[in-house]
Design an enzyme around this catalytic site. Structure first.
Site, mmCIF file in Angstrom:
data_model
loop_
_atom_site.group_PDB
_atom_site.id
_atom_site.type_symbol
_atom_site.label_atom_id
_atom_site.label_comp_id
_atom_site.label_asym_id
_atom_site.label_seq_id
_atom_site.Cartn_x
_atom_site.Cartn_y
_atom_site.Cartn_z
ATOM 1 C CG HIS A 102 -0.537 8.355 -0.019
ATOM 2 N ND1 HIS A 102 -0.299 9.546 0.610
ATOM 3 C CD2 HIS A 102 0.650 7.938 -0.513
ATOM 4 C CE1 HIS A 102 0.981 9.843 0.483
ATOM 5 N NE2 HIS A 102 1.580 8.892 -0.184
ATOM 6 C CG HIS A 115 7.949 4.667 3.070
ATOM 7 N ND1 HIS A 115 7.395 5.474 2.119
ATOM 8 C CD2 HIS A 115 9.005 5.381 3.581
ATOM 9 C CE1 HIS A 115 8.065 6.613 2.061
ATOM 10 N NE2 HIS A 115 9.058 6.578 2.928
ATOM 11 C CG ASP A 172 5.059 1.955 -3.988
ATOM 12 O OD1 ASP A 172 6.018 2.196 -4.730
ATOM 13 O OD2 ASP A 172 5.013 2.274 -2.799
HETATM 14 N N1 ACO Z 1 -6.133 -2.099 1.922
HETATM 15 C C1 ACO Z 1 -7.227 -2.247 2.687
HETATM 16 N N2 ACO Z 1 -7.631 -1.364 3.626
HETATM 17 C C2 ACO Z 1 -6.854 -0.286 3.805
HETATM 18 C C3 ACO Z 1 -5.696 -0.046 3.047
HETATM 19 C C4 ACO Z 1 -5.348 -0.991 2.068
HETATM 20 N N3 ACO Z 1 -4.262 -0.833 1.309
HETATM 21 N N4 ACO Z 1 -5.134 1.122 3.437
HETATM 22 C C5 ACO Z 1 -5.914 1.587 4.404
HETATM 23 N N5 ACO Z 1 -6.957 0.740 4.636
HETATM 24 C C6 ACO Z 1 -8.061 0.938 5.574
HETATM 25 C C7 ACO Z 1 -7.619 0.683 7.010
HETATM 26 O O1 ACO Z 1 -7.820 -0.658 7.393
HETATM 27 C C8 ACO Z 1 -8.507 1.650 7.768
HETATM 28 O O2 ACO Z 1 -9.800 1.077 7.849
HETATM 29 P P1 ACO Z 1 -10.683 1.284 9.200
HETATM 30 O O3 ACO Z 1 -10.953 2.762 9.248
HETATM 31 O O4 ACO Z 1 -11.873 0.428 8.993
HETATM 32 O O5 ACO Z 1 -9.813 0.814 10.345
HETATM 33 C C9 ACO Z 1 -8.628 2.849 6.838
HETATM 34 O O6 ACO Z 1 -8.444 2.326 5.510
HETATM 35 C C10 ACO Z 1 -7.590 3.944 7.101
HETATM 36 O O7 ACO Z 1 -6.288 3.327 7.057
HETATM 37 P P2 ACO Z 1 -5.054 3.773 7.933
HETATM 38 O O8 ACO Z 1 -4.188 2.591 8.184
HETATM 39 O O9 ACO Z 1 -5.539 4.565 9.122
HETATM 40 O O10 ACO Z 1 -4.326 4.776 6.959
HETATM 41 P P3 ACO Z 1 -2.863 5.307 7.110
HETATM 42 O O11 ACO Z 1 -2.865 6.691 6.588
HETATM 43 O O12 ACO Z 1 -2.337 5.097 8.498
HETATM 44 O O13 ACO Z 1 -2.025 4.323 6.167
HETATM 45 C C11 ACO Z 1 -0.894 3.423 4.290
HETATM 46 C C12 ACO Z 1 -1.556 4.675 4.913
HETATM 47 C C13 ACO Z 1 0.186 2.897 5.226
HETATM 48 C C14 ACO Z 1 -0.238 3.819 2.975
HETATM 49 C C15 ACO Z 1 -1.994 2.351 4.066
HETATM 50 O O14 ACO Z 1 -2.980 2.838 3.178
HETATM 51 C C16 ACO Z 1 -1.418 1.035 3.553
HETATM 52 O O15 ACO Z 1 -0.966 0.216 4.368
HETATM 53 N N6 ACO Z 1 -1.416 0.808 2.199
HETATM 54 C C17 ACO Z 1 -0.844 -0.395 1.641
HETATM 55 C C18 ACO Z 1 0.672 -0.280 1.577
HETATM 56 C C19 ACO Z 1 1.113 0.726 0.505
HETATM 57 O O16 ACO Z 1 0.644 0.689 -0.624
HETATM 58 N N7 ACO Z 1 2.072 1.572 0.884
HETATM 59 C C20 ACO Z 1 2.677 2.541 -0.046
HETATM 60 C C21 ACO Z 1 2.239 3.935 0.273
HETATM 61 S S1 ACO Z 1 2.871 5.074 -0.915
HETATM 62 C C22 ACO Z 1 4.489 5.217 -0.480
HETATM 63 O O17 ACO Z 1 4.903 5.110 0.630
HETATM 64 C C23 ACO Z 1 5.411 5.463 -1.509
#
Ligand code: ACO
Length: 422
Positions: free
Chosen positions: A302, A263, A358
């Site tokens: 996201h 987050h 971010d």
């Molecule tokens: N890098 C690589 N792969 C990713 C990323 C990433 N940053 N984010 C999602 N994926 C992939 C997952 O592995 C998943 O792949 P799969 O379908 O093969 O298993 C798919 O994309 C869907 O991802 P989920 O984890 O189901 O997406 P979710 O909505 O639960 O997660 C989150 C969202 C937590 C923001 C995620 O994208 C992430 O961890 N990003 C990196 C951390 C980040 O930048 N957080 C800030 C968010 S903005 C904020 O809070 C202000």
């Protein structure tokens, strides 16, 4: 075409038609047919936990609006204090309302001397400023006993003013302590962002005046981070608020949720990732590693945006204004190459992973000399106004206590076994 869904229980053939209202179906109607069948939705990916009139996001179209106003217009023409008012009270203030609000915020920036001397200075010298801030929110609840009277709108409002006003002071206090510098008292002649910069950076000069480009950039960043509907931290604020503690305790919980690297902690994680990559030449190998499951691309992806995060687009523009003053952040080239590589790669395209708020904010903060461990604190400062807008709305809606259900998957009943027999 009927704006409804019909659900049939195949065990007995009974059906119920549920209207679709504001894009959702009422779980109360579902309950009439299927009282003991729970929605299984860990992570709330398909569950609306409230109705809200504060922030609207259309993740597919890349749209973000506060109280109906597009984020691009607010970032261009408004100020953080005006936006905070808008979020909390629902309308843009007129000149008189704004003067009163500004005056109130300005004159509540001071913190009790005991918060600073006994509480904040009691932390270990290398305490993370976000950990200090989380604790400070909780500690404030012990200073303002009347805050528990959440049913009184005047008392509520007093705490809103205090929290919006004091969070920059607490944040700067946490930083100054961690680097061994004396606390700087608020300067009531400065605007919100400039006062924060003064409390962060003032040394021996009688009156600290920040560079106006940097103060403006920070104010825009505050606008962009002020609210984002039911994100993890705000949802925590509402869940905690629903049991009716004081708002300081609610903010402690919301800030703890924000702290995590998935987050608000992601801006810190982005800089660590860019440092690890180290050079533009290593970007392709790094992206290959991410695709093989070796960690995530921080600052990408996201839950709601499946298109560009509009905040990221604005931040990228501000970054260049800041770099004109500070010089370019050497990590920018790596970030740009990373963005370009990811956006042309099928792994990221097919999963609709775009840069989020971010991805570039950390580069700006770093160029402005903020230490990495203050980044999430910088996010928390304006997010307090969003949390409080939701807290106020929740209380006005008289929402039930948040109490989800679970699907039990543990052991059947069994008898206790004395330790000697195990
Ligand atoms: N890098 C690589 N792969 C990713 C990323 C990433 N940053 N984010 C999602 N994926 C992939 C997952 O592995 C998943 O792949 P799969 O379908 O093969 O298993 C798919 O994309 C869907 O991802 P989920 O984890 O189901 O997406 P979710 O909505 O639960 O997660 C989150 C969202 C937590 C923001 C995620 O994208 C992430 O961890 N990003 C990196 C951390 C980040 O930048 N957080 C800030 C968010 S903005 C904020 O809070 C202000």
């Amino acid at each position: 075409m009927a704006e409804s869904v019909t659900i049939t229980d195949n065990r007995n053939g009974e059906s119920i038609e549920i209207p679709i209202v504001n894009g959702g179906v009422d779980a109360g109607d579902w309950k009439k047919l299927l009282g003991n069948t729970w929605f299984y939705d860990p992570g709330f990916t398909q569950t609306a936990c409230t109705s809200s009139a504060i922030t609207e996001i259309d993740g597919d179209a890349g749209i973000l609006r506060y109280r109906g106003y597009p984020i691009e217009q607010l970032a261009e023409s408004s100020t953080y204090l005006e936006v905070a008012y808008l979020l909390i009270y629902g309308e843009l203030p007129n000149a008189e309302q704004f003067e009163t609000w500004k005056h109130e915020i300005t004159y509540h920036t001071f913190i009790h001397e005991n918060v600073r001397k006994r509480f904040m200075e009691g932390f270990h010298y290398d305490a993370h400023p976000m950990g200090m801030l989380v604790s400070a929110f909780g500690a404030l609840s012990t200073f303002y006993h009347e805050a528990k009277d959440i049913d009184d709108p005047e008392v509520r409002n007093k705490q809103i003013v205090r929290l919006v006003a004091k969070v920059p002071t607490l944040a700067a206090c946490a930083h100054r302590f961690s680097v061994g510098q004396p606390f700087v008292y608020p300067d009531n002649t400065l605007d919100f962002a400039s006062n924060f910069l003064s409390m962060m950076w003032k040394v021996a000069e009688p009156h600290y005046v920040p560079n106006p480009v940097l103060a403006h950039a920070l104010d825009v960043l505050f606008i962009l981070h002020a609210d984002h509907e039911q994100n993890c931290g705000t949802a925590a604020m509402r869940v905690i608020g629903s049991s009716h503690p004081d708002p300081y305790s609610c903010c402690a919980g919301a800030a703890a949720a924000l702290y995590g690297p998935r987050h608000g902690g992601a801006n810190e994680a982005v800089i660590k990732m860019l440092n690890e990559i180290g050079s533009v030449d290593n970007v392709e190998a790094f992206v290959k590693g991410v695709k093989e499951g070796k960690g995530r691309l921080q600052g990408f992806g996201h839950r709601v945006y499946k298109n560009f995060d509009p905040r990221a687009t604005i931040i990228k523009k501000i970054a260049y204004d800041v770099f004109e003053v500070t010089g370019k952040n050497p990590l920018l080239d790596i970030a740009l190459k990373l963005e370009e590589t990811a956006l042309s790669d099928d792994y990221f395209i097919s999963r609709k992973l775009y840069p989020n708020v971010d991805f570039y904010s950390g580069l700006i903060y770093q160029a402005m000399d903020f230490p990495i461990d203050t980044f999430t604190v910088l996010f928390a400062i304006p997010r307090v106004s969003g949390w409080l807008a939701h807290w106020k709305e929740l209380l006005e809606q008289d929402q039930k206590i948040a109490r989800p259900r679970q699907l039990y998957i543990g052991a059947e009943e069994r008898n206790y076994v004395p330790m000697v027999s195990r």
